[in-house]
Scaffold this active site. Structure first.
Site, PDB file in Angstrom:
ATOM      1  N   CYS A  82      45.194 -14.622   4.941  1.00  0.00           N
ATOM      2  CA  CYS A  82      45.559 -15.406   6.072  1.00  0.00           C
ATOM      3  C   CYS A  82      45.374 -14.814   7.621  1.00  0.00           C
ATOM      4  CB  CYS A  82      47.351 -15.559   6.106  1.00  0.00           C
ATOM      5  SG  CYS A  82      47.727 -16.443   4.484  1.00  0.00           S
ATOM      6  N   GLY A 108      40.253 -16.293   6.759  1.00  0.00           N
ATOM      7  CA  GLY A 108      40.515 -17.620   5.988  1.00  0.00           C
ATOM      8  C   GLY A 108      39.600 -18.649   6.633  1.00  0.00           C
ATOM      9  N   ASN A 182      51.363 -14.181   7.078  1.00  0.00           N
ATOM     10  CA  ASN A 182      50.554 -13.661   6.379  1.00  0.00           C
ATOM     11  C   ASN A 182      51.020 -12.404   5.486  1.00  0.00           C
ATOM     12  OD1 ASN A 182      48.191 -12.193   5.664  1.00  0.00           O
ATOM     13  ND2 ASN A 182      48.070 -11.064   7.663  1.00  0.00           N
ATOM     14  N   GLY A 183      51.001 -12.353   4.294  1.00  0.00           N
ATOM     15  CA  GLY A 183      51.352 -11.515   3.309  1.00  0.00           C
ATOM     16  C   GLY A 183      51.871 -11.959   2.087  1.00  0.00           C
ATOM     17  N   TYR A 323      37.182  -3.454   5.027  1.00  0.00           N
ATOM     18  CA  TYR A 323      36.538  -4.961   4.577  1.00  0.00           C
ATOM     19  C   TYR A 323      37.047  -6.062   5.624  1.00  0.00           C
ATOM     20  CZ  TYR A 323      34.950  -8.823   2.301  1.00  0.00           C
ATOM     21  OH  TYR A 323      34.563 -10.000   1.694  1.00  0.00           O
ATOM     22  N   SER A 364      29.485  -6.854   5.660  1.00  0.00           N
ATOM     23  CA  SER A 364      30.661  -5.809   5.776  1.00  0.00           C
ATOM     24  C   SER A 364      29.996  -4.363   5.669  1.00  0.00           C
ATOM     25  CB  SER A 364      31.782  -6.086   4.819  1.00  0.00           C
ATOM     26  OG  SER A 364      31.258  -6.295   3.527  1.00  0.00           O
ATOM     27  N   ASP A 426      27.360  -0.394   0.453  1.00  0.00           N
ATOM     28  CA  ASP A 426      28.232  -1.620   0.496  1.00  0.00           C
ATOM     29  C   ASP A 426      29.812  -1.112   0.485  1.00  0.00           C
ATOM     30  OD1 ASP A 426      29.150  -4.183   0.112  1.00  0.00           O
ATOM     31  OD2 ASP A 426      28.496  -4.397  -1.989  1.00  0.00           O
ATOM     32  N   CYS A 463      46.329  -5.622  -5.553  1.00  0.00           N
ATOM     33  CA  CYS A 463      47.083  -5.579  -4.468  1.00  0.00           C
ATOM     34  C   CYS A 463      48.395  -6.708  -4.670  1.00  0.00           C
ATOM     35  CB  CYS A 463      46.342  -5.788  -3.027  1.00  0.00           C
ATOM     36  SG  CYS A 463      47.276  -6.086  -1.702  1.00  0.00           S
ATOM     37  N   CYS A 517      45.730   0.717  -4.025  1.00  0.00           N
ATOM     38  CA  CYS A 517      44.532  -0.010  -4.745  1.00  0.00           C
ATOM     39  C   CYS A 517      43.677   1.211  -5.383  1.00  0.00           C
ATOM     40  CB  CYS A 517      43.552  -1.046  -4.151  1.00  0.00           C
ATOM     41  SG  CYS A 517      43.342  -0.529  -2.276  1.00  0.00           S
TER      42      CYS A 517
END
Length: 570
Positions: A82, A108, A182-183, A323, A364, A426, A463, A517
């Site tokens: 989001c 998004g 957002n979350g 990212y 990215s 990457d 995550c 992560c």
């Protein structure tokens, strides 16, 4: 906890019956209060009168549903779910909001919405698609007022995407409120169960709806205290913007997982957004971050700030710098561009290799590749060209094309690659299948050697704080060593950004970031593990079939009947 006087508007056959008898009905009128629901292909516009009589609260569109599996994007990267925006005090608030959402489109791309308030009336436009698809002049003209909030999101698979697009609007005893979120709340299930035990009626399985019920059931009268009361019950990641008839409120969770910044336009209008790139586009000057655990209230009297709770050490999401965020943003007080450039420099120092050219996996990986090339003294070139016109689905020819999905997105430049020793930079490797296809693509273009350099540490954990990642079992770095991954993807060498060097780069800010992560150590332990793979469920398409193993709260039960795994919350 008192039962909430909160109404919901159901437009999906999967939702429970609404407490109002107007599901899928174009209009509903009671005592001169009219709710209008317009449907026009991919657009839904909910225009609602602001109701001060507690018996007639505003409707809430069916929200994002945790009884669905959130599909993983084609390039198999973790993705931010989001982006949020809030504007107070500008006569063109909705138009500025749409521009800010455009700047946040990378967060998004499958749904967008704006709610504006004017003369104590809430006006909402939500739609499926890009911001430019949803908002044209005719739609923006339906959003008058000097205050607005907006939202962009990714979709959840299997459900009506339109019903999942925020902001959501609801009414309670003392007024009305719109929210963008957002979350992800890791204690969503226990909160919902407690609310239901006390009489609250839920129309969705959305964690965002829990916030609205907590606000409605609070014993406090002032709206600000209701928000504080609600947030003190929440655990996990949340950056929230609320809109009432006369206030704009921004809230960030005590750990500060997700970013939220504040800026100001030259006319004094206050702006909140997920990233500073949104402020830049609408010519708002960046002032500061919303601090972890802070509540900021903006109204006609000015700006008021207070501490939500005595917050612990911040745990900001490091993947924003790896990212999610745009390179031109400043996130958590750091330039994203500079972070990624330095990631590349560290890779060149820690994992050098003889090479002729450095290329990036766009987009990215570009900045990290520039850093690698500069440090190694090797030219950077565009060896892979990304197509920006790839849609969701394509009809593949009957004669199968190997690596079809990757070839649609990425085209190798033979003149750059042929006969060369190539370093490919990457941002991450998740499942590893896309990386193997990219390596094969480059070798088929004539590269003599392919050396993969990854500008983040190995990802070994899912995550739970608002990012869509696969299950732990699907993460290749959780199952294989670096050498095994190298063999799997077919590269001549492979190296990741060392976690200790990443922390050294962050210096004194290193303890303020979340590395779950990479380490599997979670700052806020989820109540129950989330399952992220379709193979783990008796799915039966999730629409008309029976979800035998899933209870009403969206939780998968084991053979003993104990809830174990929660399906993805978007």
């Amino acid at each position: 906890m008192a039962s909430s006087n909160l109404s919901t508007l159901c437009t999906s056959s999967l939702c429970k019956p609404s407490s109002f008898p107007f599901c899928n009905t174009p209009t509903f009128t009671t005592n001169n209060n009219t709710f209008l629901l317009y449907n026009n292909n991919s657009f839904q516009t909910l225009l609602s009168h602001s109701i001060h009589n507690p018996r007639y609260p505003l409707p809430l569109a069916c929200t994002k549903d945790t009884n669905t599996f959130s599909s993983f994007n084609d390039d198999q990267k973790p993705r931010e779910e989001c982006g949020v925006v809030g504007i107070y005090g500008d006569p063109e608030a909705s138009r500025l909001c749409s521009l800010a959402l455009h700047a946040l489109q990378h967060r998004g791309q499958e749904g967008a919405g704006i709610v504006a308030v004017h003369d104590n009336l809430f006006h909402s436009v939500t739609g499926v698609g890009l911001v430019s698809d949803v908002f044209d002049e005719s739609k923006l003209s339906q959003l008058p007022g000097s205050s607005a909030i907006g939202h962009v999101r990714y979709s959840t698979a299997g459900h009506s995407m339109l019903n999942n697009v925020q902001p959501f609007v609801a009414g309670y005893r003392f007024g009305s409120v719109a929210v963008s979120h957002n979350g992800n709340f890791v204690n969503y299930r226990s909160l919902r169960a407690k609310l239901e035990d006390n009489g609250s009626i839920f129309n969705t399985t959305s964690d965002t709806e829990v916030v609205l019920h907590l606000i409605a059931t609070s014993k406090h009268r002032p709206f600000l205290l209701r928000i504080v009361d609600a947030c003190e019950n929440l655990q996990g990641a949340y950056s929230l913007v609320f809109l009432t008839e006369d206030k704009l409120v921004a809230v960030r969770d005590p750990f500060g997982f997700r970013p939220l910044v504040m800026g100001r336009r030259s006319n004094g209008a206050v702006v909140f957004a997920s990233e500073t790139c949104a402020l830049d586009l609408i010519e708002a000057t960046y002032e500061r971050e919303v601090y972890p655990g802070e509540v900021i209230v903006v109204d006609h009297t000015g700006i008021q700030s207070l501490c939500l709770v005595s917050h612990p050490e911040p745990k900001q999401c490091i993947f924003e710098h790896i990212y999610f965020a745009l390179p031109n943003s400043v996130v958590f007080g750091r330039s994203v561009y500079e972070s990624r450039r330095k990631f590349g420099e560290i890779l060149a120092t820690e994992s050098p290799v003889e090479c002729d050219v450095v290329i990036a996996v766009p987009d990215s990986g570009v900045v990290a590749a520039l850093g690698y090339a500069a440090k190694a003294g090797v030219p950077f070139q565009q060896g892979l060209i990304r197509s920006h016109y790839v849609g969701r689905t394509f009809i593949e020819p009957s004669q199968k094309i190997r690596d079809f999905g990757v070839k649609l997105k990425l085209s190798p430049v033979r003149g750059v690659l042929e006969g060369k020793r190539v370093v490919v930079v990457d941002d991450s490797i998740v499942r590893g299948t896309t990386s193997s296809k990219i390596v094969r693509l480059i070798k088929e273009a004539g590269a003599k050697e392919v050396h993969m350099r990854i500008a983040c540490p190995p990802i070994i954990g899912s995550c739970y704080y608002g990012v869509d990642t696969p299950s732990k079992q699907e993460l290749i770095s959780n199952r294989m060593s670096v050498e095994e991954i190298r063999e799997f993807i077919g590269s001549d060498s492979l190296a990741f950004l060392p976690l200790d060097r990443l922390k050294m780069l962050l210096e004194e800010d290193a303890p303020n970031y979340c590395y779950a992560c990479f380490s599997g150590k979670y700052p806020v332990q989820p109540e129950e593990l989330q399952a992220k793979s379709l193979d783990e469920f008796d799915w039966n398409d999730g629409l008309n079939g029976s979800l035998k193993s899933i209870d009403a709260g969206g939780w998968v039960r084991n053979q003993e009947g104990v809830s174990e795994n929660k399906i993805v919350s978007v």
